[in-house]
Design a protein around this motif. Sequence first.
Motif, mmCIF file in Angstrom:
data_model
loop_
_atom_site.group_PDB
_atom_site.id
_atom_site.type_symbol
_atom_site.label_atom_id
_atom_site.label_comp_id
_atom_site.label_asym_id
_atom_site.label_seq_id
_atom_site.Cartn_x
_atom_site.Cartn_y
_atom_site.Cartn_z
ATOM 1 N N TYR A 54 134.155 -20.460 -61.415
ATOM 2 C CA TYR A 54 134.466 -21.757 -62.035
ATOM 3 C C TYR A 54 133.324 -22.746 -61.825
ATOM 4 O O TYR A 54 132.954 -23.493 -62.738
ATOM 5 C CB TYR A 54 135.762 -22.311 -61.447
ATOM 6 N N TYR A 55 132.752 -22.753 -60.620
ATOM 7 C CA TYR A 55 131.668 -23.692 -60.319
ATOM 8 C C TYR A 55 130.460 -23.455 -61.216
ATOM 9 O O TYR A 55 129.868 -24.409 -61.756
ATOM 10 C CB TYR A 55 131.274 -23.563 -58.855
ATOM 11 N N GLU A 56 130.056 -22.183 -61.387
ATOM 12 C CA GLU A 56 128.887 -21.896 -62.218
ATOM 13 C C GLU A 56 129.133 -22.310 -63.658
ATOM 14 O O GLU A 56 128.251 -22.877 -64.317
ATOM 15 C CB GLU A 56 128.543 -20.405 -62.135
ATOM 16 N N ARG A 57 130.340 -22.022 -64.182
ATOM 17 C CA ARG A 57 130.647 -22.422 -65.552
ATOM 18 C C ARG A 57 130.683 -23.946 -65.690
ATOM 19 O O ARG A 57 130.190 -24.510 -66.674
ATOM 20 C CB ARG A 57 131.994 -21.835 -65.970
ATOM 21 N N ALA A 58 131.269 -24.610 -64.701
ATOM 22 C CA ALA A 58 131.356 -26.068 -64.752
ATOM 23 C C ALA A 58 129.974 -26.702 -64.681
ATOM 24 O O ALA A 58 129.690 -27.699 -65.366
ATOM 25 C CB ALA A 58 132.236 -26.574 -63.609
ATOM 26 N N ALA A 63 125.642 -29.540 -67.505
ATOM 27 C CA ALA A 63 124.262 -29.595 -67.973
ATOM 28 C C ALA A 63 124.213 -29.780 -69.486
ATOM 29 O O ALA A 63 123.374 -30.520 -70.017
ATOM 30 C CB ALA A 63 123.515 -28.321 -67.567
ATOM 31 N N GLU A 64 125.112 -29.107 -70.205
ATOM 32 C CA GLU A 64 125.165 -29.262 -71.658
ATOM 33 C C GLU A 64 125.588 -30.676 -72.045
ATOM 34 O O GLU A 64 125.050 -31.272 -72.987
ATOM 35 C CB GLU A 64 126.136 -28.240 -72.253
ATOM 36 N N LEU A 65 126.580 -31.224 -71.339
ATOM 37 C CA LEU A 65 127.010 -32.598 -71.619
ATOM 38 C C LEU A 65 125.885 -33.590 -71.348
ATOM 39 O O LEU A 65 125.679 -34.538 -72.112
ATOM 40 C CB LEU A 65 128.238 -32.939 -70.772
ATOM 41 N N GLU A 71 120.172 -36.428 -75.857
ATOM 42 C CA GLU A 71 119.822 -36.330 -77.267
ATOM 43 C C GLU A 71 120.345 -37.535 -78.043
ATOM 44 O O GLU A 71 119.666 -38.072 -78.927
ATOM 45 C CB GLU A 71 120.377 -35.034 -77.857
ATOM 46 N N LEU A 72 121.574 -37.956 -77.737
ATOM 47 C CA LEU A 72 122.126 -39.135 -78.394
ATOM 48 C C LEU A 72 121.306 -40.378 -78.059
ATOM 49 O O LEU A 72 121.055 -41.225 -78.927
ATOM 50 C CB LEU A 72 123.586 -39.339 -77.973
#
Length: 290
Positions: A54-58, A63-65, A71-72
Amino acid sequence: MLAELEHVGAAADRLRISQPTLSRMLARLERRLGVELFDRHGKRLSLNDFGHVYYERARRAQAELDAAARELADLANPARGVVRLTFLHSFGGRLVPELIAGFRRRSGTVTFTLSQDAAEIVADRVLDGSADLGIVSPKPAAPGLGWRELLRQRLALAVPPDHRLAGRRQVRLAEVADAEFIAMHTGHGMRAILDDLCAAADFRPRIVLESSDLVTVGGLVAAGLGVALLPLGDVVRPGAAGTQSGPVLVPLADPGAARAVGLIWSASAAPSDAVRVFRDFAVGWAQRAG
């Protein structure tokens, strides 16, 4: 934060919330997921197998957010932005400050977040998206990284001021094959370079002390506790034969006795405008300095 600190009290203090509130938040998350993420040892916690997944996915999701937010921000105001720069500790004294100062004189609205660590961790941060750019040495072997050499630093044997080689103009590593070495921990760039140069000289260094900081390595050498491999430059303040101000740095005559210092980035990630502009500036700086 819990996954990094593994302590309810410390994580609550860092987040500026109460321990009961943090415990309730964790309990709600675990109920929603249907599994426990931590093994409990009183107030100390340790990620279990479920927690690691869960930690790695989170972390990747965060990072994507963060990338989306950057970018915004670039679209809203291309003159502003954030560059997340990670680098080796030894580059914090001069190289990184010079690069940022030179860049800020041209692009004062770009801000930086900085982190420092061993070469392997710097590369990992760039690859997993938690950093935009890294400055490392030597060139990482990990796939998926872009690389541009910024400079080359000649290497030296650091010896105590009263060492038999302290007055030499240059030396070969084979001449200290039987010496006690002070080295960086495994995973640091200078440790990899030391291992490679000693292997080329046909010996394995006898390492008696290890550190994660080149300044500490230099201090241990100056105290007479061994010899070390250090870059010529301003990482440590060299002394002179017969003084105690620092280690004596004797340039190495071995082939390849230099370290390439370079900029790395993820080859698969689209850089923000701020990152791209800073990367171009750093490359241009290297060309002018060369």
